[in-house]
Design a protein around this motif. Structure first.
Motif, PDB file in Angstrom:
ATOM      1  N   TRP A 161     -18.332  36.591   7.352  1.00  0.00           N
ATOM      2  CA  TRP A 161     -18.964  35.535   6.572  1.00  0.00           C
ATOM      3  C   TRP A 161     -20.237  36.090   5.961  1.00  0.00           C
ATOM      4  O   TRP A 161     -20.778  37.105   6.397  1.00  0.00           O
ATOM      5  N   GLU A 162     -20.698  35.420   4.948  1.00  0.00           N
ATOM      6  CA  GLU A 162     -21.912  35.853   4.281  1.00  0.00           C
ATOM      7  C   GLU A 162     -23.124  35.526   5.154  1.00  0.00           C
ATOM      8  O   GLU A 162     -23.198  34.438   5.732  1.00  0.00           O
ATOM      9  N   PRO A 163     -24.089  36.435   5.273  1.00  0.00           N
ATOM     10  CA  PRO A 163     -25.258  36.180   6.130  1.00  0.00           C
ATOM     11  C   PRO A 163     -25.961  34.880   5.758  1.00  0.00           C
ATOM     12  O   PRO A 163     -26.197  34.592   4.588  1.00  0.00           O
ATOM     13  N   ASP A 164     -26.265  34.085   6.777  1.00  0.00           N
ATOM     14  CA  ASP A 164     -27.031  32.846   6.636  1.00  0.00           C
ATOM     15  C   ASP A 164     -26.338  31.796   5.776  1.00  0.00           C
ATOM     16  O   ASP A 164     -26.971  30.861   5.306  1.00  0.00           O
ATOM     17  N   SER A 165     -25.032  31.951   5.550  1.00  0.00           N
ATOM     18  CA  SER A 165     -24.388  30.988   4.662  1.00  0.00           C
ATOM     19  C   SER A 165     -23.171  30.319   5.271  1.00  0.00           C
ATOM     20  O   SER A 165     -22.670  29.356   4.731  1.00  0.00           O
ATOM     21  N   TRP A 166     -22.671  30.834   6.387  1.00  0.00           N
ATOM     22  CA  TRP A 166     -21.444  30.260   6.951  1.00  0.00           C
ATOM     23  C   TRP A 166     -21.647  28.794   7.297  1.00  0.00           C
ATOM     24  O   TRP A 166     -20.838  27.938   6.980  1.00  0.00           O
ATOM     25  N   ILE A 167     -22.747  28.487   7.947  1.00  0.00           N
ATOM     26  CA  ILE A 167     -22.973  27.110   8.374  1.00  0.00           C
ATOM     27  C   ILE A 167     -23.286  26.215   7.184  1.00  0.00           C
ATOM     28  O   ILE A 167     -22.721  25.146   7.022  1.00  0.00           O
ATOM     29  N   CYS A 168     -24.191  26.665   6.303  1.00  0.00           N
ATOM     30  CA  CYS A 168     -24.662  25.783   5.238  1.00  0.00           C
ATOM     31  C   CYS A 168     -23.706  25.692   4.057  1.00  0.00           C
ATOM     32  O   CYS A 168     -23.440  24.614   3.555  1.00  0.00           O
ATOM     33  N   LEU A 169     -23.217  26.830   3.604  1.00  0.00           N
ATOM     34  CA  LEU A 169     -22.416  26.846   2.387  1.00  0.00           C
ATOM     35  C   LEU A 169     -20.939  27.098   2.647  1.00  0.00           C
ATOM     36  O   LEU A 169     -20.136  27.063   1.725  1.00  0.00           O
ATOM     37  N   ASN A 170     -20.586  27.369   3.897  1.00  0.00           N
ATOM     38  CA  ASN A 170     -19.191  27.617   4.249  1.00  0.00           C
ATOM     39  C   ASN A 170     -18.589  28.776   3.454  1.00  0.00           C
ATOM     40  O   ASN A 170     -17.492  28.677   2.925  1.00  0.00           O
ATOM     41  N   LEU A 171     -19.328  29.865   3.342  1.00  0.00           N
ATOM     42  CA  LEU A 171     -18.829  31.034   2.629  1.00  0.00           C
ATOM     43  C   LEU A 171     -18.255  32.033   3.617  1.00  0.00           C
ATOM     44  O   LEU A 171     -18.955  32.503   4.514  1.00  0.00           O
ATOM     45  N   GLY A 172     -16.978  32.368   3.457  1.00  0.00           N
ATOM     46  CA  GLY A 172     -16.345  33.360   4.303  1.00  0.00           C
ATOM     47  C   GLY A 172     -16.047  34.625   3.521  1.00  0.00           C
ATOM     48  O   GLY A 172     -15.893  34.603   2.300  1.00  0.00           O
ATOM     49  N   ARG A 173     -15.966  35.743   4.225  1.00  0.00           N
ATOM     50  CA  ARG A 173     -15.535  37.006   3.630  1.00  0.00           C
ATOM     51  C   ARG A 173     -14.102  37.245   4.090  1.00  0.00           C
ATOM     52  O   ARG A 173     -13.823  37.268   5.283  1.00  0.00           O
ATOM     53  N   VAL A 174     -13.185  37.393   3.130  1.00  0.00           N
ATOM     54  CA  VAL A 174     -11.760  37.439   3.428  1.00  0.00           C
ATOM     55  C   VAL A 174     -11.144  38.674   2.775  1.00  0.00           C
ATOM     56  O   VAL A 174     -11.474  39.017   1.632  1.00  0.00           O
ATOM     57  N   GLN A 175     -10.247  39.335   3.505  1.00  0.00           N
ATOM     58  CA  GLN A 175      -9.559  40.523   3.002  1.00  0.00           C
ATOM     59  C   GLN A 175      -8.195  40.130   2.448  1.00  0.00           C
ATOM     60  O   GLN A 175      -7.420  39.434   3.112  1.00  0.00           O
ATOM     61  N   ASN A 176      -7.904  40.575   1.233  1.00  0.00           N
ATOM     62  CA  ASN A 176      -6.591  40.361   0.646  1.00  0.00           C
ATOM     63  C   ASN A 176      -5.732  41.604   0.857  1.00  0.00           C
ATOM     64  O   ASN A 176      -6.218  42.628   1.346  1.00  0.00           O
ATOM     65  N   SER A 177      -4.469  41.532   0.476  1.00  0.00           N
ATOM     66  CA  SER A 177      -3.536  42.644   0.705  1.00  0.00           C
ATOM     67  C   SER A 177      -3.100  43.304  -0.594  1.00  0.00           C
ATOM     68  O   SER A 177      -2.046  43.945  -0.639  1.00  0.00           O
ATOM     69  N   TRP A 178      -3.900  43.162  -1.647  1.00  0.00           N
ATOM     70  CA  TRP A 178      -3.479  43.634  -2.960  1.00  0.00           C
ATOM     71  C   TRP A 178      -4.176  44.915  -3.397  1.00  0.00           C
ATOM     72  O   TRP A 178      -4.232  45.227  -4.581  1.00  0.00           O
ATOM     73  N   GLY A 179      -4.723  45.648  -2.457  1.00  0.00           N
ATOM     74  CA  GLY A 179      -5.298  46.950  -2.771  1.00  0.00           C
ATOM     75  C   GLY A 179      -6.768  46.886  -3.139  1.00  0.00           C
ATOM     76  O   GLY A 179      -7.319  45.815  -3.437  1.00  0.00           O
ATOM     77  N   PRO A 180      -7.446  48.049  -3.152  1.00  0.00           N
ATOM     78  CA  PRO A 180      -8.899  48.096  -3.358  1.00  0.00           C
ATOM     79  C   PRO A 180      -9.342  47.805  -4.787  1.00  0.00           C
ATOM     80  O   PRO A 180     -10.532  47.605  -5.025  1.00  0.00           O
ATOM     81  N   HIS A 181      -8.414  47.788  -5.730  1.00  0.00           N
ATOM     82  CA  HIS A 181      -8.804  47.556  -7.123  1.00  0.00           C
ATOM     83  C   HIS A 181      -8.841  46.067  -7.474  1.00  0.00           C
ATOM     84  O   HIS A 181      -9.296  45.701  -8.561  1.00  0.00           O
ATOM     85  N   TRP A 182      -8.360  45.231  -6.568  1.00  0.00           N
ATOM     86  CA  TRP A 182      -8.398  43.786  -6.804  1.00  0.00           C
ATOM     87  C   TRP A 182      -9.667  43.214  -6.188  1.00  0.00           C
ATOM     88  O   TRP A 182     -10.108  43.628  -5.102  1.00  0.00           O
ATOM     89  N   GLY A 183     -10.270  42.232  -6.865  1.00  0.00           N
ATOM     90  CA  GLY A 183     -11.409  41.517  -6.300  1.00  0.00           C
ATOM     91  C   GLY A 183     -12.604  42.401  -6.043  1.00  0.00           C
ATOM     92  O   GLY A 183     -12.900  43.329  -6.805  1.00  0.00           O
ATOM     93  N   GLU A 184     -13.301  42.139  -4.969  1.00  0.00           N
ATOM     94  CA  GLU A 184     -14.487  42.907  -4.590  1.00  0.00           C
ATOM     95  C   GLU A 184     -14.088  43.992  -3.592  1.00  0.00           C
ATOM     96  O   GLU A 184     -14.265  43.857  -2.381  1.00  0.00           O
ATOM     97  N   GLY A 185     -13.458  45.053  -4.121  1.00  0.00           N
ATOM     98  CA  GLY A 185     -12.996  46.137  -3.267  1.00  0.00           C
ATOM     99  C   GLY A 185     -11.847  45.743  -2.366  1.00  0.00           C
ATOM    100  O   GLY A 185     -11.699  46.293  -1.270  1.00  0.00           O
ATOM    101  N   GLY A 186     -11.036  44.795  -2.810  1.00  0.00           N
ATOM    102  CA  GLY A 186      -9.899  44.344  -2.020  1.00  0.00           C
ATOM    103  C   GLY A 186     -10.157  43.080  -1.233  1.00  0.00           C
ATOM    104  O   GLY A 186      -9.232  42.487  -0.679  1.00  0.00           O
TER     105      GLY A 186
END
Length: 442
Positions: A161-186
């Motif tokens: 999750w993003e520092p200091d944001s999981w509780i307030c903004l509900n921001l998670g960091r999630v890994q996709n399966s479409w390779g490193p060229h998609w999104g933010e480094g995969g």
């Protein structure tokens, strides 16, 4: 056993074998079904060097445009240079205990998200489901929220999750399966309303002496197996109830920067907390008394077979504001043995229940009679915005009450035109010492 940093479960084997014909793993499935299959049937090793390399190829998005079925479930290694048979290479994973946490329309979303965070901290990444549509395929950076609360068609992995944001903004960091060229480094950042289902396993290598656990996101540390919430609670509801108890019973302070969601149907009032790490409000600095993991303070040997001793003295520093919930208070009366809070001594049937100590808490026993002692736990105290819900003694008012045929719809009122101002009926008479009290002024 093929192990080490390059070891992989054979994802092609899992895709081909988890579901029986005519159902086809290439057309989708649930992580919990994979957990169940791996627990019951196991898997050979995958990757280019393993027994069963993946049969797929191309970019990860290709399967949306193709309808090719998975190959039949293999009975031998497809890697002709591999030194073992599939049967010899196959190993089982201890995944019989896991949660299926449905986030879509969850009645207590804040606690459900917190459970995911605890699971990642304790055991590493967890698989999740979401809707992957056109905007998701076109994602390149930023916080993705397009498919909030939509039925899922795609599996991803929540890794942090993003520092200091999981509780307030509900921001998670999630890994996709479409390779490193998609999104933010995969990977991608996501509003957690996008994740509709999460499966939380316990991780251990069944039948081997090797401990196994996913490394924490962004860390080389590998946690001990069996630490995931699924190992500690019998059900996901029990885990969420436990998290609720941690927040409510430990006096966590509410945050002023975050607010509850208007759509939250939880019947119990809750808030985002300033600090999710529990800090015990009372610190033992002198004497044989004890403090447990929940921050409760106790006389010597409380709960055991013996009583406290004569000539005992204990001292606690008050490091944070919390109300005293007296769970037991069995001491000699007449101030021979006493607990002193805010300059007032309590003994016998007189207890400090509901008091908010400041400065120090002191315990003393004299030279003669002893008893089984006392146990007092910290409870939350009202934050300033909610002061109108409490009496001047920090006791919670009832919401909606009646006095001489006059209905009070809120917490406080003045149905008898009391010259001292608004008052209320209280939830806990032990706290107030009577059934009513004057209200705090905001």
């Amino acid at each position: 056993l093929f192990n080490g940093p390059s070891a992989q479960i054979a994802r092609g084997f899992v895709t081909s074998c988890t579901y029986e014909s005519p159902r086809d793993g290439c057309q989708g499935g649930w992580p919990s079904d994979v957990f169940r299959f791996l627990d019951q049937s196991g898997s050979p090793t995958g990757g280019d060097a393993g027994c069963s390399p993946y049969f797929g190829h191309g970019d990860g998005t290709d399967h949306f445009a193709q309808n090719s079925p998975a190959p039949p479930c293999p009975t031998e290694c497809s890697n002709t240079g591999f030194s073992k048979t599939l049967h010899e290479d196959r190993f089982n994973l201890g995944l019989s205990n896991y949660y299926d946490l449905a986030l879509l329309n969850h009645p207590r979303p804040a606690l459900a998200y917190q459970l995911i965070r605890e699971a990642i901290l304790a055991g590493g990444p967890v698989p999740a489901a979401m809707m992957a549509d056109g905007p998701f395929m076109a994602y390149s950076s930023g916080v993705y929220t397009h498919s909030c609360d939509m039925d899922p068609n795609h599996a991803v992995t929540a890794i942090g999750w993003e520092p200091d944001s999981w509780i307030c903004l509900n921001l998670g960091r999630v890994q996709n399966s479409w390779g490193p060229h998609w999104g933010e480094g995969g990977s991608f950042r996501v509003g957690l309303c996008v994740l509709t289902h999460v499966s939380i396993p316990t991780m251990s290598m069944a039948g081997t002496s090797a401990a196994y656990g996913f490394p924490l996101a962004g860390s080389t540390e590998t946690p001990a197996p069996g630490l995931n919430p699924a190992a500690r609670y019998p059900s996901v509801d029990a885990a969420i109830d436990a998290l609720y108890a941690v927040t409510v019973n430990r006096g966590c302070k509410c945050s002023d920067t975050c607010a509850t969601k208007s759509w939250d149907p939880d019947p119990v009032p809750w808030c985002f907390v300033q600090d999710s790490v529990w800090k015990k409000p009372w610190k033992l600095v002198k004497g044989p008394c004890t403090v447990d993991a929940a921050g409760c303070i106790m006389s010597r040997d409380y709960g055991g077979s013996s009583e406290y001793r004569n000539f005992e003295e204990c001292e606690f520093d008050v490091e944070d504001k919390a109300s005293m919930e007296v769970l037991d208070f069995n001491v000699e009366g007449w101030n021979y043995d006493y607990l002193e809070v805010n300059g007032e001594k309590y003994s016998g049937e007189s207890t400090p229940h509901g008091k908010v100590p400041e400065g120090k808490i002191e315990w003393s026993s004299d030279y003669s009679v002893t008893h089984f002692g006392w146990k007092i736990c910290p409870k939350p105290v009202p934050s300033p915005p909610d002061a109108e819900k409490y009496t001047t003694k920090d006791c919670l008012c009832k919401h909606g009450w009646r006095y001489r045929r006059i209905d009070i719809e809120g917490y406080c009122g003045n149905p008898d035109n009391d010259a001292n101002g608004d008052w209320c009926k209280v939830e806990d008479r032990r706290c107030q010492g009577t059934w009513w009290g004057y209200c705090k002024k905001p």
